[in-house]
Structures are given as C-alpha cells and as structure tokens.
Design a protein around this motif. Structure first.
Motif, PDB file in Angstrom:
ATOM      1  N   GLY A 164       0.829  -1.206   0.000  1.00 39.32           N
ATOM      2  CA  GLY A 164       0.000   0.000   0.000  1.00 39.32           C
ATOM      3  C   GLY A 164       0.857   1.247   0.000  1.00 39.32           C
ATOM      4  O   GLY A 164       0.572   2.233  -0.702  1.00 39.32           O
ATOM      5  N   ILE A 181      -5.107   1.623   3.861  1.00 41.31           N
ATOM      6  CA  ILE A 181      -5.959   0.729   3.069  1.00 41.31           C
ATOM      7  C   ILE A 181      -5.470  -0.710   3.208  1.00 41.31           C
ATOM      8  O   ILE A 181      -6.262  -1.636   3.428  1.00 41.31           O
ATOM      9  CB  ILE A 181      -5.968   1.164   1.593  1.00 41.31           C
ATOM     10  CG1 ILE A 181      -6.685   2.504   1.450  1.00 41.31           C
ATOM     11  CG2 ILE A 181      -6.640   0.099   0.726  1.00 41.31           C
ATOM     12  CD1 ILE A 181      -6.564   3.115   0.074  1.00 41.31           C
ATOM     13  N   LEU A 185      -7.249  -4.258   5.720  1.00 38.72           N
ATOM     14  CA  LEU A 185      -7.527  -5.637   5.340  1.00 38.72           C
ATOM     15  C   LEU A 185      -7.032  -6.637   6.377  1.00 38.72           C
ATOM     16  O   LEU A 185      -7.423  -7.802   6.350  1.00 38.72           O
ATOM     17  CB  LEU A 185      -6.871  -5.949   3.987  1.00 38.72           C
ATOM     18  CG  LEU A 185      -7.287  -5.075   2.799  1.00 38.72           C
ATOM     19  CD1 LEU A 185      -6.461  -5.436   1.573  1.00 38.72           C
ATOM     20  CD2 LEU A 185      -8.768  -5.237   2.511  1.00 38.72           C
ATOM     21  N   TYR A 210      -6.876 -11.590   4.341  1.00 40.99           N
ATOM     22  CA  TYR A 210      -6.020 -11.005   3.312  1.00 40.99           C
ATOM     23  C   TYR A 210      -4.538 -11.032   3.688  1.00 40.99           C
ATOM     24  O   TYR A 210      -3.723 -10.387   3.029  1.00 40.99           O
ATOM     25  CB  TYR A 210      -6.441  -9.564   3.034  1.00 40.99           C
ATOM     26  CG  TYR A 210      -7.816  -9.448   2.415  1.00 40.99           C
ATOM     27  CD1 TYR A 210      -8.012  -9.768   1.083  1.00 40.99           C
ATOM     28  CD2 TYR A 210      -8.911  -9.019   3.171  1.00 40.99           C
ATOM     29  CE1 TYR A 210      -9.272  -9.666   0.503  1.00 40.99           C
ATOM     30  CE2 TYR A 210     -10.166  -8.907   2.609  1.00 40.99           C
ATOM     31  CZ  TYR A 210     -10.349  -9.225   1.277  1.00 40.99           C
ATOM     32  OH  TYR A 210     -11.595  -9.131   0.710  1.00 40.99           O
ATOM     33  N   PRO A 216      -5.345  -7.385  -3.972  1.00 40.38           N
ATOM     34  CA  PRO A 216      -6.328  -6.385  -3.544  1.00 40.38           C
ATOM     35  C   PRO A 216      -5.795  -4.954  -3.495  1.00 40.38           C
ATOM     36  O   PRO A 216      -6.460  -4.029  -3.974  1.00 40.38           O
ATOM     37  CB  PRO A 216      -6.746  -6.883  -2.150  1.00 40.38           C
ATOM     38  CG  PRO A 216      -6.567  -8.360  -2.224  1.00 40.38           C
ATOM     39  CD  PRO A 216      -5.344  -8.556  -3.073  1.00 40.38           C
ATOM     40  N   VAL A 217      -4.591  -4.762  -2.936  1.00 44.42           N
ATOM     41  CA  VAL A 217      -4.071  -3.397  -2.842  1.00 44.42           C
ATOM     42  C   VAL A 217      -3.680  -2.848  -4.208  1.00 44.42           C
ATOM     43  O   VAL A 217      -3.689  -1.628  -4.420  1.00 44.42           O
ATOM     44  CB  VAL A 217      -2.860  -3.312  -1.886  1.00 44.42           C
ATOM     45  CG1 VAL A 217      -3.299  -3.419  -0.447  1.00 44.42           C
ATOM     46  CG2 VAL A 217      -1.819  -4.360  -2.213  1.00 44.42           C
ATOM     47  N   ALA A 220      -6.983  -1.378  -5.104  1.00 40.32           N
ATOM     48  CA  ALA A 220      -7.530  -0.373  -4.197  1.00 40.32           C
ATOM     49  C   ALA A 220      -6.731   0.924  -4.173  1.00 40.32           C
ATOM     50  O   ALA A 220      -7.303   2.018  -4.208  1.00 40.32           O
ATOM     51  CB  ALA A 220      -7.617  -0.958  -2.781  1.00 40.32           C
ATOM     52  N   VAL A 252     -12.756   4.310  -0.048  1.00 38.87           N
ATOM     53  CA  VAL A 252     -12.003   3.204  -0.649  1.00 38.87           C
ATOM     54  C   VAL A 252     -12.003   1.955   0.227  1.00 38.87           C
ATOM     55  O   VAL A 252     -12.104   0.840  -0.290  1.00 38.87           O
ATOM     56  CB  VAL A 252     -10.560   3.641  -0.978  1.00 38.87           C
ATOM     57  CG1 VAL A 252      -9.737   2.462  -1.483  1.00 38.87           C
ATOM     58  CG2 VAL A 252     -10.569   4.742  -2.018  1.00 38.87           C
ATOM     59  N   VAL A 253     -11.869   2.098   1.548  1.00 44.71           N
ATOM     60  CA  VAL A 253     -11.810   0.913   2.411  1.00 44.71           C
ATOM     61  C   VAL A 253     -13.085   0.074   2.302  1.00 44.71           C
ATOM     62  O   VAL A 253     -13.004  -1.148   2.088  1.00 44.71           O
ATOM     63  CB  VAL A 253     -11.507   1.299   3.873  1.00 44.71           C
ATOM     64  CG1 VAL A 253     -11.683   0.092   4.792  1.00 44.71           C
ATOM     65  CG2 VAL A 253     -10.082   1.835   3.988  1.00 44.71           C
ATOM     66  N   THR A 256     -13.115  -1.549  -1.069  1.00 46.62           N
ATOM     67  CA  THR A 256     -12.131  -2.634  -1.093  1.00 46.62           C
ATOM     68  C   THR A 256     -12.694  -3.887  -0.440  1.00 46.62           C
ATOM     69  O   THR A 256     -12.562  -4.993  -0.978  1.00 46.62           O
ATOM     70  CB  THR A 256     -10.844  -2.207  -0.374  1.00 46.62           C
ATOM     71  OG1 THR A 256     -10.315  -1.042  -1.006  1.00 46.62           O
ATOM     72  CG2 THR A 256      -9.801  -3.308  -0.413  1.00 46.62           C
ATOM     73  N   LEU A 260     -13.268  -4.721  -4.356  1.00 47.04           N
ATOM     74  CA  LEU A 260     -11.902  -4.820  -4.859  1.00 47.04           C
ATOM     75  C   LEU A 260     -11.113  -5.921  -4.171  1.00 47.04           C
ATOM     76  O   LEU A 260     -10.357  -6.648  -4.821  1.00 47.04           O
ATOM     77  CB  LEU A 260     -11.178  -3.479  -4.697  1.00 47.04           C
ATOM     78  CG  LEU A 260     -11.805  -2.284  -5.421  1.00 47.04           C
ATOM     79  CD1 LEU A 260     -11.015  -1.016  -5.123  1.00 47.04           C
ATOM     80  CD2 LEU A 260     -11.856  -2.540  -6.917  1.00 47.04           C
ATOM     81  N   GLY A 261     -11.272  -6.029  -2.849  1.00 49.66           N
ATOM     82  CA  GLY A 261     -10.547  -7.054  -2.107  1.00 49.66           C
ATOM     83  C   GLY A 261     -10.905  -8.464  -2.544  1.00 49.66           C
ATOM     84  O   GLY A 261     -10.034  -9.239  -2.954  1.00 49.66           O
TER      85      GLY A 261
END
Length: 445
Positions: A164, A181, A185, A210, A216-217, A220, A252-253, A256, A260-261
């Motif tokens: 990140g 971010i 996770l 994660y 994922p990152v 994100a 975003v979190v 995610t 996204l995650g």
C-alpha cells in the motif's frame, strides 16, 4: 575518469537530467523512467566502467551496476538533487516517449515491488535459516528461534501494508493512505470473522483473510490515488489536510472490502491455480521449459508480473514456479564457476570470483548474467541446458517452496523435499560448470 565524472556521464547519456522522470535501484540495477527514450546513448553508457550492461525493458532504462549499486545510486542521487528538482521537458515531438500499456503495467508492478526486495530477501533468508535449525531435533521448540521465525514472517504477512505504501509512492500519492488501506484488510477484529458474511447497510459483505495477499491493494490504492487528486482539485486548501485522507479512506476501504478485495483475492487465487494446473499437466516438460527460459524472463524484467502469483501460491501451501525458475539462477552460478575454473585471464577471474561466491548465499546473479554470460554469448546455451536439467528435476518431482527466497544454498530448507531439491540444485550447478570447462566460452571483447 573519476567516479564523479562517470556519474555525470550517466546523466548526460540518459539525455540529461531534464529527461529523467524518476529513478530508483534494486539489488544490482539502476532503473530510470525517462521522458524520451530515444535520447539514450547506449554505446556511451556501455563504455562507462561502472556499468556492466544496459537493458531497456519493462518501460524503463536499466543500468546493471552490480553489488555496489547502492553507492552509485547515492552518488547519482546526490548529484541530481543538489542541482535542484528535476523539471519535466516539453513532450517529445515524435511518439518516441510513448509507452505501451504492457510496458506501463510491468513498470508499475516492478516499481511497486522493487523497494521491498531488500527486506523480503532478508526475511526470506531468516525464514530459511530458522526453518533449517528448527528442523533439527536438538532445536525443536527453541524459543529464540521461534521468535526469529515470527519476525521473519512479518514482512510477508503485512505485505498489503507495505505494498500500500510503495504503490502509493509509485503513483505519487499519499503513502499513509495506501498503508491504511492495506492495514484495514488485516485489522484483527475484521480477520477474526473471516469466512462470515456481514450485513453492512443492508448489503452482504464476505469477510476474507487477506494476510500475505497481493492483488487487492493493486486495485484499491490506484482508486485512492485518483480520488485524492479529485478531492485536492476541488476542496479548499484549508481543509485538505484532514478531509482528503478522510474521504479517501471512508470511500475506498469499504469498496475494497466489498468489491476490490474479494475480486483481487479471487483473481490471484485463480491465476495461481491456473499456472499450477498447467505445470501439473506435465510437470517434467513444464519444469524443463521454465528452467531453461526463466533467465530470459528475468533479463527482460517480466518476472515481476509472476511475483503476485508466487505469493498467492505460497499462501496456499507452496509455489512450484519459483522453485523451478530458481534453477536458472543456479545454472548461472554454475557457468560462473566453470569460467572461474577455465579462465586464465586475471580480469575475468576477478569478475567470476566476485560474482560466484556471493551469489551462492544471496541468490543475486545479475553480476554473473551481465558481467559474464552476456559478454560471452556461447554461455547462454549453457544456462539453457543446465536450467532445463534442474527445472526438469524440480518439476518432475512436483517440488514447491514455502518461502520467497532467492535460489541459493539457503533456499534448500524452504523446499517441500530438501533431498530432491538439493539434488536438483547441485546437478544444475555441476552441469553449468562442466559445460564451459569442457567446451570453453567466448572471450571478452
């Protein structure tokens, strides 16, 4: 020519400091992102005694320096920064400065991973060392070694946080937002509920673990970088300090965790599964092909696109790709040993000796690749043959590694079968050494 003059020469032959967009280094290379790659004077750069070779790949100009790359980078950095910030030139009139989408993707991935290579290599070596000692009956349950094994796991488990940070830096956005971010996770209260489905604002959210994850990152943090630029362009300066991070994080979190995650994690899992499936169809043939070709994958910087898949495989119990590909590095070490035995040239012996012995422990083979193999083109066939031997053994026995450790003597404890892996390693090393001893090698020109 003094070292300072050589550094100045590097800047000049890259098109001048105004042509340098940004720059960084890895284990053995200086890597430059330039505005116009047609301004590079490759022949002049190759004539510089600090530089082993010049490679243009992955959207970068890469200067192979060797083990003293850190010192050269520091001198270069000091020279560039002392003259003030680099100012972007006018866009080139031709399309020479344009990069393909593929080049941009590879540059993005490699630029995000490269700052972490040192700490990952160190942690990998520590994991290999502790794994080996803890396997001894007299060391079983040793508290000190157990503590060090925990320490060695930290960079790998917290990979989303580290990436990140580095992804945000690559995108020239707020590194702390990227880190938060990634950290979100891994928050214990969140990961403790992995496997459950939570009701968040009436929407189902699948909680996943994660730890050790990569993809994922990569999805994100770029979204956060876009939002950061959007809000900075529209919010008053007086409130940007706290409002930009706040808005980026609260938007975003959750995205995610909802989208996204899981998408990134499933993508990584399926990609890793697909590659492993191909290897399992005919592991012997796949091993020979990968072992023979992996040096060229590294040569052009394409191996960075495979690293996320390797991490995903390790998180699921073991990775065959790096286990096989590592034999290409052992093949290079063998060729260096063979040249060291065969040559009578003092300079070649110095290069071979200084490259071979450290590589056995560190696994870093760029000085061999660019200092011995590329100048002596006949040896390219040798690393293909030796890499295929080791790759075939590793693939044929379906070996995997459980840690990301550069192929070396210290990588042996990470293998699923240390005896077979050792056999593959030494068979590759001996094959690589015998070929130049028996058939010779092309002398340096």
């Amino acid at each position: 020519m003094s070292e300072q003059q050589q550094i100045a020469s590097i800047i000049t032959h890259l098109g001048g400091r105004e042509n340098i967009k940004d720059y960084f280094h890895c284990a053995t290379r200086l890597r430059f992102n330039l505005y116009d790659y047609e301004k590079i004077n490759k022949e002049a750069l190759k004539a510089n005694s600090l530089i082993l070779s010049v490679v243009q790949a992955s959207g970068q100009c890469q200067l192979i320096i060797g083990n003293n790359v850190g010192a050269v980078y520091s001198a270069l950095h000091g020279m560039l920064e002392n003259e003030g910030p680099i100012v972007a030139p006018n866009a080139p009139a031709s399309g020479a400065g344009k990069e393909s989408v593929t080049s941009k993707v590879f540059a993005f991935i490699s630029g995000s991973f490269l700052p972490l290579i040192g700490i990952l290599a160190a942690a990998g070596l520590l994991r290999a060392f502790t794994t080996l000692l803890l396997s001894l009956p007299s060391m079983t349950g040793n508290s000190t070694l157990t503590l060090f094994s925990f320490i060695a796991n930290v960079p790998f488990y917290f990979m989303p946080v580290l990436l990140g940070f580095t992804i945000a830096r690559k995108l020239k956005s707020n590194e702390l937002i990227g880190s938060i971010i990634g950290a979100s996770l891994l928050y214990p209260e969140f990961t403790r509920q992995a496997g459950q489905t939570l009701d968040v604002l009436g929407l189902p959210m699948i909680v996943m673990d994660y730890g050790y994850s990569i993809f994922p990152v990569f999805f994100a943090v770029p979204v956060a970088a876009l939002l950061e630029r959007f809000f900075k362009a529209r919010l008053f300066d007086s409130i940007q300090l706290f409002m930009v991070p706040l808005l980026c994080i609260v938007i975003v979190v959750p995205i995610t965790m909802f989208l996204l995650g899981p998408f990134g994690k499933y993508l990584g899992d399926y990609l890793a599964t697909g590659i492993v499936y191909i290897i399992n169809v005919n592991s012997l043939v796949a091993g020979m092909i990968i072992g023979a070709a992996y040096s060229f994958i590294v040569l052009f910087g394409l191996h960075w696109a495979i690293i996320p898949v390797v991490f995903s495989n390790i998180a699921h119990g073991g990775d065959p790709i790096y286990a096989i590909g590592g034999m290409s590095a052992i093949a290079q070490m063998g060729v260096a040993l063979g040249i060291l035995i065969r040559t009578r040239d003092a300079k070649t012996r110095q290069i071979a000796g200084s490259a071979f012995f450290p590589s056995l422990i560190s696994g870093v083979t760029e000085p061999i690749l660019y200092g011995l193999i590329i100048p002596n083109r006949r040896t390219i066939y040798y690393i293909i043959i030796a890499g295929a031997v080791g790759g075939g053994i590793v693939g044929g026995y379906n070996l995997t590694i459980n840690n990301l450790v550069f192929a070396s003597l210290l990588s042996i404890p990470t293998a699923s079968n240390m005896a077979v892996y050792s056999t593959a390693l030494f068979a590759t090393l001996i094959t690589g050494a015998l070929l130049p001893v028996v058939f010779g090698y092309k002398t340096r020109t």
